[in-house]
Motif scaffolding. Sequence first.
Motif, short mmCIF file in Angstrom:
data_model
loop_
_atom_site.label_atom_id
_atom_site.label_comp_id
_atom_site.label_asym_id
_atom_site.label_seq_id
_atom_site.Cartn_x
_atom_site.Cartn_y
_atom_site.Cartn_z
N ALA A 39 -20.46 -7.54 -12.94
CA ALA A 39 -21.83 -7.95 -12.61
C ALA A 39 -22.85 -7.29 -13.53
N LEU A 40 -22.75 -5.94 -13.68
CA LEU A 40 -23.71 -5.24 -14.54
C LEU A 40 -23.58 -5.70 -15.98
N ARG A 41 -22.36 -5.86 -16.44
CA ARG A 41 -22.15 -6.26 -17.83
C ARG A 41 -22.69 -7.68 -18.08
N THR A 42 -22.49 -8.53 -17.12
CA THR A 42 -23.00 -9.90 -17.26
C THR A 42 -24.53 -9.89 -17.26
N ALA A 43 -25.13 -9.10 -16.36
CA ALA A 43 -26.59 -8.98 -16.33
C ALA A 43 -27.13 -8.43 -17.65
N LEU A 44 -26.41 -7.44 -18.22
CA LEU A 44 -26.81 -6.89 -19.52
C LEU A 44 -26.76 -7.97 -20.60
N ALA A 45 -25.72 -8.81 -20.57
CA ALA A 45 -25.61 -9.89 -21.54
C ALA A 45 -26.77 -10.87 -21.41
N VAL A 46 -27.17 -11.14 -20.16
CA VAL A 46 -28.31 -12.04 -19.93
C VAL A 46 -29.60 -11.42 -20.47
N CYS A 47 -29.76 -10.11 -20.28
CA CYS A 47 -30.95 -9.43 -20.84
C CYS A 47 -30.97 -9.53 -22.36
N ALA A 93 -32.14 -1.92 -21.51
CA ALA A 93 -31.79 -0.51 -21.69
C ALA A 93 -31.40 0.12 -20.36
N PHE A 94 -32.09 -0.26 -19.31
CA PHE A 94 -31.75 0.26 -17.97
C PHE A 94 -30.32 -0.12 -17.59
N LEU A 95 -29.97 -1.39 -17.74
CA LEU A 95 -28.63 -1.85 -17.38
C LEU A 95 -27.57 -1.24 -18.29
N ALA A 96 -27.91 -1.08 -19.59
CA ALA A 96 -26.94 -0.50 -20.53
C ALA A 96 -26.60 0.93 -20.15
N VAL A 97 -27.58 1.68 -19.66
CA VAL A 97 -27.32 3.06 -19.23
C VAL A 97 -26.41 3.06 -18.01
N LEU A 98 -26.63 2.12 -17.10
CA LEU A 98 -25.77 2.05 -15.92
C LEU A 98 -24.33 1.70 -16.31
N ASN A 138 -41.28 -2.16 -28.51
CA ASN A 138 -39.88 -2.38 -28.13
C ASN A 138 -39.16 -1.05 -27.91
N ALA A 139 -39.37 -0.11 -28.82
CA ALA A 139 -38.72 1.20 -28.69
C ALA A 139 -39.20 1.92 -27.43
N THR A 140 -40.48 1.76 -27.12
CA THR A 140 -41.01 2.35 -25.89
C THR A 140 -40.32 1.76 -24.67
N GLY A 141 -40.14 0.44 -24.68
CA GLY A 141 -39.41 -0.19 -23.58
C GLY A 141 -37.99 0.31 -23.48
N ALA A 142 -37.35 0.51 -24.63
CA ALA A 142 -35.97 1.01 -24.63
C ALA A 142 -35.90 2.41 -24.04
N VAL A 143 -36.83 3.28 -24.42
CA VAL A 143 -36.84 4.65 -23.90
C VAL A 143 -37.12 4.66 -22.40
N LEU A 144 -38.10 3.84 -21.98
CA LEU A 144 -38.42 3.79 -20.55
C LEU A 144 -37.23 3.28 -19.74
N GLY A 145 -36.54 2.25 -20.26
CA GLY A 145 -35.36 1.73 -19.57
C GLY A 145 -34.25 2.75 -19.50
N ALA A 146 -34.04 3.48 -20.61
CA ALA A 146 -32.99 4.49 -20.63
C ALA A 146 -33.30 5.63 -19.66
N LEU A 147 -34.58 6.05 -19.60
CA LEU A 147 -34.97 7.10 -18.66
C LEU A 147 -34.79 6.64 -17.22
N ALA A 148 -35.18 5.37 -16.99
CA ALA A 148 -35.03 4.84 -15.63
C ALA A 148 -33.55 4.77 -15.24
N GLY A 149 -32.70 4.38 -16.19
CA GLY A 149 -31.27 4.34 -15.92
C GLY A 149 -30.70 5.71 -15.65
N ALA A 150 -31.12 6.71 -16.44
CA ALA A 150 -30.65 8.08 -16.23
C ALA A 150 -31.10 8.60 -14.87
#
Length: 418
Positions: A39-47, A93-98, A138-150
Motif C-alpha cells: 500500500a505505502l509503496r503504491t501510494a509513493l508511486a502515485v506521488c 518524501a513523507f511516504l518514502a521515509v515510511l 521543491n527541496a523545502t517540500g522534500a525536507v518537510l516531508g522527510a521531517l514529517a515522516g521521521a
Amino acid sequence: MIEASVSAVPRLIVSFLIISVLLAVPTAFAAKSRKKPWALRTALAVCLAGIVAVTLLPGNAGLEAGQCDTSLSSRAFTSSSSLLNIALFTPGAFLAVLVFRRPVTVAAAFGLLSGSVELLQSVADTGRACTMTDIAANATGAVLGALAGAAWLFQRRKGLRNPVRDLVWGMGLAALSAAAVAGLIHFRIDSVDVAAMDDQREDFTQSAIAADDWITETAKGIYGSDVRILESSSEKQGTRLRATVNTNRGSLSGWWPERDLERAWSSDTRGDEGSLSQKEVAAAADTYARKWTPKNVAGSKQQIRPIGDGATKAYVVSYRRYSEGVLLPMRLDLTVTTTGRVIGFTARTIADPKLPPVTVDEAKARAVAKGATGLPTESALLLAQKISGEWRPIWLVGSGKEDIAIDAATGERIAKAE
C-alpha cells in the motif's frame, strides 16, 4: 513552474492517470511478489506520478530551451506557485521515509529529483521554465516531508534504519547532487535572471509613465492648455527614454529622465505678418529658449538670420557655445516669426566636454589637409567631436569634395569621426 500544469487541468488529470498506472501497478505487483507491504509503496508511486505529470506537462513559461532562471525570488516560499511546489514534494518524501526509514537520504534523493526535473525542463523544448525558486521550493517540500515522516516513525516508535549510514549517505548525496546541478547549470545552461528582467520591465514601465506625463504637460505648456493630445510614446535608447507626443497643434520630443527637450514643431509652419524687428524677434526667442531649453542658452552666443522675405518672412535664431575657440557639441536652433511665434526648434543638449588644449592653428590644419588631398582648402571649422569614445578638438577642413578631420591637439589626421 507548475502553474502551467495547474491551469491545464484536463491534460493534467489524463497525464497523471496514465503515469500512475504505469508506475503504481508494477510497483504493487513487485511488492506483493516480494511479500512487502504494497500500500505505502503504491501510494509513493502515485506521488511520483503526480510529480512527473505536474512538472513535465508542456506549457508556456516564457523561457527558451537551454535557459534557466538562476535568480531566487523574494517570494520563493510565499507565492502561490512556490506553495504548490512545496505541497507537491512533501507527500512523496513523507511516504518514502515510511517505506525506507532513511529521512536524510530520502530528502537528498527528492532534492536530486527536483534538480533533475528542472534541468529536464530546461533542456527539453516543452515550454517549461527551469528556475532556482522552484528548486528551492521543491527541496523545502522534500525536507518537510522527510521531517514529517521521521516524526511519524518516532511517534509510532519505529526506529530508523542505520541512522549514521543514513546521515553519511544523505549528506554525500545532497553534496554531489548540488554540485552536479550547479555544474550543469553553469556549463551547459544559459543563466537568465528573470527577477532582474522583471525589475527592468517594471522600471521601464514606471519611467515610461513618468516620461509620458512630463512630455504631455510640457506640450500643454508650449501649445496651450486646451491642446488635444493625439498620441504619445516612449522609446528606450541606452539608459534613457525618448518621449514623443503628437497634438492637433504640433509635435514635441525630449529625453527622460533628464527632461531635455529635443524637438518641437508646429503644425502651422507658415510665417506670420508681424511687425517685430530682428532685435525684437531675437528677444522673443531668448525668452522662449530660457524657459524651455535653459541648459542650451547658458553661456551660449546667439546668432540670428532671416529666412524667406516679404511680410511672412521668419528668422532662425541659433545658440552655440565655445570653449577657447572650439565649437562645443550642444545645439539650439529656433524658427521664429515676426509676431514672436516660435514655429519650432531643434536642440542637442550635451554637457560641455573637457578637451585637451589646442596646439594646431588654422594655418597648420589647412596645410595638413592640402598635403593629404593636393587641393586648396576652402573652409576650416574648429569643433569638438567624439573620436573612439573620447571628445577631441577637431579641425574640419573643406578641401575639394572631401572634408579632412585633423586632431587639433596632436595634428594627426582623423580617418573617421563619430
